[in-house]
Design an enzyme around this catalytic site. Structure first.
Site, PDB file in Angstrom:
ATOM      1  NE  ARG A  37      -1.754  -1.636   3.457  1.00 38.37           N
ATOM      2  CZ  ARG A  37      -2.053  -1.819   4.726  1.00 38.37           C
ATOM      3  NH1 ARG A  37      -3.296  -1.671   5.130  1.00 38.37           N
ATOM      4  NH2 ARG A  37      -1.117  -2.165   5.594  1.00 38.37           N
ATOM      5  CG  ASN A  84       5.654 -11.512   1.887  1.00 40.74           C
ATOM      6  OD1 ASN A  84       6.002 -12.282   2.779  1.00 40.74           O
ATOM      7  ND2 ASN A  84       5.855 -10.197   1.969  1.00 40.74           N
ATOM      8  CE1 TYR A 149      -0.893 -13.561  10.015  1.00 37.50           C
ATOM      9  CE2 TYR A 149      -0.337 -15.222  11.647  1.00 37.50           C
ATOM     10  CZ  TYR A 149       0.027 -14.438  10.576  1.00 37.50           C
ATOM     11  OH  TYR A 149       1.303 -14.515  10.061  1.00 37.50           O
ATOM     12  CE  LYS A 153      -0.459 -15.454   7.189  1.00 32.76           C
ATOM     13  NZ  LYS A 153       0.186 -14.966   5.967  1.00 32.76           N
ATOM     14  CB  THR A 184       9.553  -9.077   9.849  1.00 31.67           C
ATOM     15  OG1 THR A 184       8.314  -9.426  10.483  1.00 31.67           O
ATOM     16  CG2 THR A 184      10.141 -10.274   9.151  1.00 31.67           C
TER      17      THR A 184
HETATM   18  P1  NAP Z   1       5.854  -6.883   7.495  1.00 33.25           P
HETATM   19  O1  NAP Z   1       7.247  -6.404   7.418  1.00 33.25           O
HETATM   20  O2  NAP Z   1       4.866  -6.155   8.330  1.00 33.25           O
HETATM   21  O3  NAP Z   1       5.320  -7.039   6.011  1.00 33.25           O
HETATM   22  C1  NAP Z   1       3.988  -7.093   5.668  1.00 33.25           C
HETATM   23  C2  NAP Z   1       3.849  -6.358   4.349  1.00 33.25           C
HETATM   24  O4  NAP Z   1       2.541  -6.523   3.862  1.00 33.25           O
HETATM   25  C3  NAP Z   1       4.132  -4.871   4.475  1.00 33.25           C
HETATM   26  O5  NAP Z   1       5.129  -4.513   3.549  1.00 33.25           O
HETATM   27  C4  NAP Z   1       2.799  -4.213   4.160  1.00 33.25           C
HETATM   28  O6  NAP Z   1       3.022  -3.019   3.423  1.00 33.25           O
HETATM   29  C5  NAP Z   1       2.119  -5.293   3.319  1.00 33.25           C
HETATM   30  N1  NAP Z   1       0.670  -5.213   3.426  1.00 33.25           N
HETATM   31  C6  NAP Z   1      -0.082  -5.270   4.535  1.00 33.25           C
HETATM   32  N2  NAP Z   1      -1.364  -5.139   4.225  1.00 33.25           N
HETATM   33  C7  NAP Z   1      -1.428  -5.003   2.876  1.00 33.25           C
HETATM   34  C8  NAP Z   1      -2.472  -4.820   1.947  1.00 33.25           C
HETATM   35  N3  NAP Z   1      -3.766  -4.757   2.334  1.00 33.25           N
HETATM   36  N4  NAP Z   1      -2.168  -4.740   0.633  1.00 33.25           N
HETATM   37  C9  NAP Z   1      -0.884  -4.791   0.218  1.00 33.25           C
HETATM   38  N5  NAP Z   1       0.141  -4.967   1.051  1.00 33.25           N
HETATM   39  C10 NAP Z   1      -0.123  -5.062   2.363  1.00 33.25           C
HETATM   40  O7  NAP Z   1       5.799  -8.373   8.028  1.00 33.25           O
HETATM   41  P2  NAP Z   1       6.489  -9.744   7.546  1.00 33.25           P
HETATM   42  O8  NAP Z   1       6.760 -10.491   8.799  1.00 33.25           O
HETATM   43  O9  NAP Z   1       7.555  -9.514   6.561  1.00 33.25           O
HETATM   44  O10 NAP Z   1       5.237 -10.455   6.850  1.00 33.25           O
HETATM   45  C11 NAP Z   1       5.314 -11.094   5.594  1.00 33.25           C
HETATM   46  C12 NAP Z   1       4.446 -12.344   5.627  1.00 33.25           C
HETATM   47  O11 NAP Z   1       5.034 -13.279   6.539  1.00 33.25           O
HETATM   48  C13 NAP Z   1       3.016 -12.127   6.109  1.00 33.25           C
HETATM   49  O12 NAP Z   1       2.121 -12.841   5.285  1.00 33.25           O
HETATM   50  C14 NAP Z   1       3.019 -12.720   7.501  1.00 33.25           C
HETATM   51  O13 NAP Z   1       1.746 -13.174   7.891  1.00 33.25           O
HETATM   52  C15 NAP Z   1       3.997 -13.848   7.313  1.00 33.25           C
HETATM   53  N6  NAP Z   1       4.569 -14.363   8.549  1.00 33.25           N
HETATM   54  C16 NAP Z   1       5.224 -13.521   9.398  1.00 33.25           C
HETATM   55  C17 NAP Z   1       5.758 -14.043  10.580  1.00 33.25           C
HETATM   56  C18 NAP Z   1       6.503 -13.173  11.546  1.00 33.25           C
HETATM   57  O14 NAP Z   1       6.731 -13.624  12.694  1.00 33.25           O
HETATM   58  N7  NAP Z   1       6.956 -11.996  11.171  1.00 33.25           N
HETATM   59  C19 NAP Z   1       5.606 -15.410  10.869  1.00 33.25           C
HETATM   60  C20 NAP Z   1       4.952 -16.223   9.946  1.00 33.25           C
HETATM   61  C21 NAP Z   1       4.433 -15.698   8.788  1.00 33.25           C
HETATM   62  P3  NAP Z   1       1.969  -1.805   3.479  1.00 33.25           P
HETATM   63  O15 NAP Z   1       1.645  -1.607   4.931  1.00 33.25           O
HETATM   64  O16 NAP Z   1       2.700  -0.659   2.873  1.00 33.25           O
HETATM   65  O17 NAP Z   1       0.808  -2.216   2.669  1.00 33.25           O
END
Ligand code: NAP
Length: 251
Positions: A37, A84, A149, A153, A184
């Site tokens: 976004r 992602n 969530y 998932k 992250t």
């Molecule tokens: P992050 O840094 O917060 O990244 C999430 C990204 O998604 C952000 O760049 C955000 O950018 C984007 N986003 C959120 N809502 C959006 C929307 N409606 N449309 C388009 N983009 C959107 O977190 P991350 O940990 O890298 O997460 C990446 C993936 O890994 C996610 O699917 C998360 O569920 C998964 N995951 C994370 C963890 C963890 O512990 N960190 C564990 C397991 C899985 P904008 O806000 O600019 O849109």
């Protein structure tokens, strides 16, 4: 890795796992598009990689289609679609509103549907493609306070398995990566919630989250990116419909 010249689209590419993936795919010679976004962080990621950045809300189908159209003009048909983008707001189930639940499904599940369906015709046209979702261990087991969530998932894992069967003879593979807690910005938000709700120190909150991983550590974004690279490669051509845990043995 045979990704040279391939067009890889990564949602949520402006931070965390998505940014690591963009760098990893570009390093293998892929043409990278990052979506999210907020345009500014996307441009910061894309510029040094010679990639393309476009603002897009994955919950909005028209917005995803418009972004992919713009990306095709620059990088050609989509060959790798990495769903992602995600968000993990937490609340006790009893306090969740219907809007909270819908929002969790919107970004974490419908967002995957929107990207993959918008990219499908490109992959079918080439007889080759890679659909990859970043799901979570929350797609394979339950955790408290993140019911929406976890539901989303688990839905991503179901979508992955179903679509993998449907496309099995098309040259397209469909897989989900299921990491445990990754270091992250999203994790930082969870840590802030824990410290605010419990009075726990940041260090203890991180320790509590890491304790669920038998290796006693957080996963690094690069580990998720490397897994996506492998799934996108020809070496993983027979890997289809998998929900691959990256969790140190948590599940
Ligand atoms: P992050 O840094 O917060 O990244 C999430 C990204 O998604 C952000 O760049 C955000 O950018 C984007 N986003 C959120 N809502 C959006 C929307 N409606 N449309 C388009 N983009 C959107 O977190 P991350 O940990 O890298 O997460 C990446 C993936 O890994 C996610 O699917 C998360 O569920 C998964 N995951 C994370 C963890 C963890 O512990 N960190 C564990 C397991 C899985 P904008 O806000 O600019 O849109």
């Amino acid at each position: 890795m045979s990704l040279k010249g391939k067009h890889a689209v990564i949602t949520g590419g402006g931070s965390g796992v998505g940014a690591a993936m963009a760098a990893a795919f570009a390093a293998q010679g892929a043409k990278v598009t990052v979506l999210g976004r907020r345009l500014e962080p996307l441009q910061e990621v894309a510029a040094p990689l010679g990639g393309f950045a476009a603002s897009s809300d994955v919950t909005n189908r028209a917005s995803v289609e418009a972004a992919l159209d713009a990306a095709r003009d620059v990088n050609g048909p989509v060959q790798v679609a990495v769903a992602n983008a995600g968000a993990a707001p937490s609340k006790p189930f009893a306090k969740m509103s219907s809007a909270d639940f819908s929002a969790a499904l919107g970004v974490n599940l419908e967002g995957v549907f929107n990207l993959w369906q918008s990219a499908l015709a490109d992959m079918q046209g080439q007889g080759w493609g890679r659909m990859i979702a970043v799901a979570s261990t929350a797609g394979l087991k339950g955790y408290p306070y993140v019911a929406g969530y976890c539901a989303a998932k688990h839905g991503v894992v179901g979508l992955t398995r179903a679509l993998a069967q449907e496309l099995a003879k098309s040259g397209i593979t469909v897989n989900a990566i299921c990491p445990g807690f990754i270091e992250t910005p999203l994790l930082e938000a969870s840590v802030r919630t824990i410290t605010a709700k419990t009075g726990m120190s940041r260090e203890d909150a991180v320790k509590r989250l890491s304790a669920g991983n038998p290796q006693g550590r957080l996963i690094q974004p690069q580990e998720v990116a490397d897994t996506a690279l492998w799934l996108a490669s020809d070496a993983a051509g027979s890997v289809n419909g998998s929900a691959l845990p990256l969790s140190g043995g948590e599940i």
